[in-house]
Design an enzyme around this catalytic site. Structure first.
Site, PDB file in Angstrom:
ATOM      1  N   ARG A 160      37.889 -24.602 -10.960  1.00 54.88           N
ATOM      2  CA  ARG A 160      36.872 -24.006 -10.085  1.00 54.88           C
ATOM      3  C   ARG A 160      36.660 -24.830  -8.809  1.00 54.88           C
ATOM      4  O   ARG A 160      35.539 -25.016  -8.352  1.00 54.88           O
ATOM      5  CB  ARG A 160      35.541 -23.851 -10.837  1.00 54.88           C
ATOM      6  CG  ARG A 160      35.632 -23.017 -12.102  1.00 54.88           C
ATOM      7  CD  ARG A 160      36.069 -21.575 -11.815  1.00 54.88           C
ATOM      8  NE  ARG A 160      36.108 -20.812 -13.053  1.00 54.88           N
ATOM      9  CZ  ARG A 160      37.191 -20.676 -13.838  1.00 54.88           C
ATOM     10  NH1 ARG A 160      38.329 -21.248 -13.466  1.00 54.88           N
ATOM     11  NH2 ARG A 160      37.152 -19.977 -14.941  1.00 54.88           N
ATOM     12  N   SER A 209      28.760 -16.427 -12.641  1.00 54.60           N
ATOM     13  CA  SER A 209      28.396 -17.631 -13.389  1.00 54.60           C
ATOM     14  C   SER A 209      27.671 -18.630 -12.496  1.00 54.60           C
ATOM     15  O   SER A 209      28.077 -18.871 -11.360  1.00 54.60           O
ATOM     16  CB  SER A 209      29.640 -18.287 -13.979  1.00 54.60           C
ATOM     17  OG  SER A 209      30.270 -17.433 -14.904  1.00 54.60           O
ATOM     18  N   GLU A 280      28.466 -23.693 -10.041  1.00 56.43           N
ATOM     19  CA  GLU A 280      29.704 -23.029  -9.633  1.00 56.43           C
ATOM     20  C   GLU A 280      29.481 -22.181  -8.395  1.00 56.43           C
ATOM     21  O   GLU A 280      30.367 -22.035  -7.559  1.00 56.43           O
ATOM     22  CB  GLU A 280      30.215 -22.162 -10.794  1.00 56.43           C
ATOM     23  CG  GLU A 280      31.530 -21.450 -10.532  1.00 56.43           C
ATOM     24  CD  GLU A 280      32.071 -20.772 -11.782  1.00 56.43           C
ATOM     25  OE1 GLU A 280      32.561 -19.636 -11.666  1.00 56.43           O
ATOM     26  OE2 GLU A 280      32.000 -21.369 -12.864  1.00 56.43           O
TER      27      GLU A 280
END
Length: 292
Positions: A160, A209, A280
């Site tokens: 990520r 998320s 995130e």
């Protein structure tokens, strides 16, 4: 290309929050993108890109800079052999549809990611065991200093994460896919979408998320659920009753409400598990989380 002033960004984000961009433009070609970046550089103005507005939290005060939304050929999709070439603003749903129609597999995991190819490069997007680093051949990155094709290694893709920064724009991407019968792709995508629908609040306004997977036996969602945060609400935002690693716009949420929920979630996770959750979602504008 027209550069507009004071354009509301809430209509470009999946959470539906955020103030205006001081300047806003929709370049449709590499030439227009270069022009926009030169315009900003000459005025010492910061630059950011909004794709489909997922994985993005825009400050309530707005963004004191130039915000771009790639369009035209910068959002187009084409296939040549086993290579899928797309503009950085191309929606992943369009890319997946085109790949399936050409009998090319490898993008199935992207059915769970409501974003663009450029946004995927920016955060090495992934789901269900797949990510950009596995299929990306190279990306054309443009900034005030010029343009250069970069490989996943040069982009610094990891979990990520990439080494890209605001002001650098992914204008084109090339994916190496592999032959797979369209019907198999269709079945695989349907299975993944069913899993997503069961586990995630797909019918609510969220930015995806909230936190990255922690170095812990529990996922962020399970951890926050154990902290008693499902359904916890601040202002118009609430932690999803279905999945605790999602924040929903329950009723007129503001970005500040979401940040307050994130701060409380981090505090409880740290207090109960000694874990420092890392967000995130990308922040755009004057947003920050308080230290633990």
């Amino acid at each position: 290309m027209t550069i507009e002033e004071q354009v509301a960004l809430s209509r470009f984000t999946t959470l539906g929050t955020g103030g205006p961009a001081r300047w806003f433009a929709k370049p449709v070609s590499v030439e227009e993108l270069v022009e926009a970046l030169e315009w900003a550089s000459e005025r010492e103005i910061s630059v950011a890109v909004v794709g489909l507005g997922s994985n993005l939290l825009v400050a309530d005060e707005g963004v004191d800079g130039l915000v771009l939304k790639l369009a035209g050929e910068l959002a187009s999709v084409g296939v040549e052999g086993e290579m899928l070439r797309a503009g950085g603003g191309a929606p992943l749903a369009v890319c997946l549809h085109r790949a399936r129609s050409e009998g090319l597999g490898g993008l199935e995991f992207a059915c769970a990611i409501p974003g663009t190819t450029g946004g995927g490069v920016w955060m090495n997007a992934g789901a269900y065991g797949g990510d950009w680093a596995q299929i990306l051949v190279r990306a054309l990155v443009i900034d005030e200093h010029g343009q250069r094709w970069q490989t996943p290694e040069e982009l610094g893709l990891s979990y990520r994460h990439s080494e890209l920064r605001h002001g650098q724009v992914v204008s084109r991407v090339e994916f190496r896919l592999s032959p797979r019968p369209p019907e198999e792709i269709k079945v695989a995508v349907a299975e993944l979408q069913a899993l997503r629908k069961v586990a995630q609040p797909t019918n609510k306004r969220t930015f995806g998320s909230v936190f990255k997977k922690p170095d812990h036996e529990l996922s962020a969602g399970r951890m926050l659920e154990a902290c008693g945060l499902k359904g916890h609400r601040i202002g118009g935002a609430q932690i999803s009753p279905r999945h605790a690693n999602f924040i929903e716009n329950a009723d007129g949420a503001r970005a500040g409400d979401a940040v307050a929920l994130m701060a409380e979630a981090r505090r409880r996770a740290n207090e109960q598990y000694g874990v420092e959750l890392q967000h995130e979602v990308e922040f755009l504008g004057p947003l920050d989380l308080p230290p633990l």
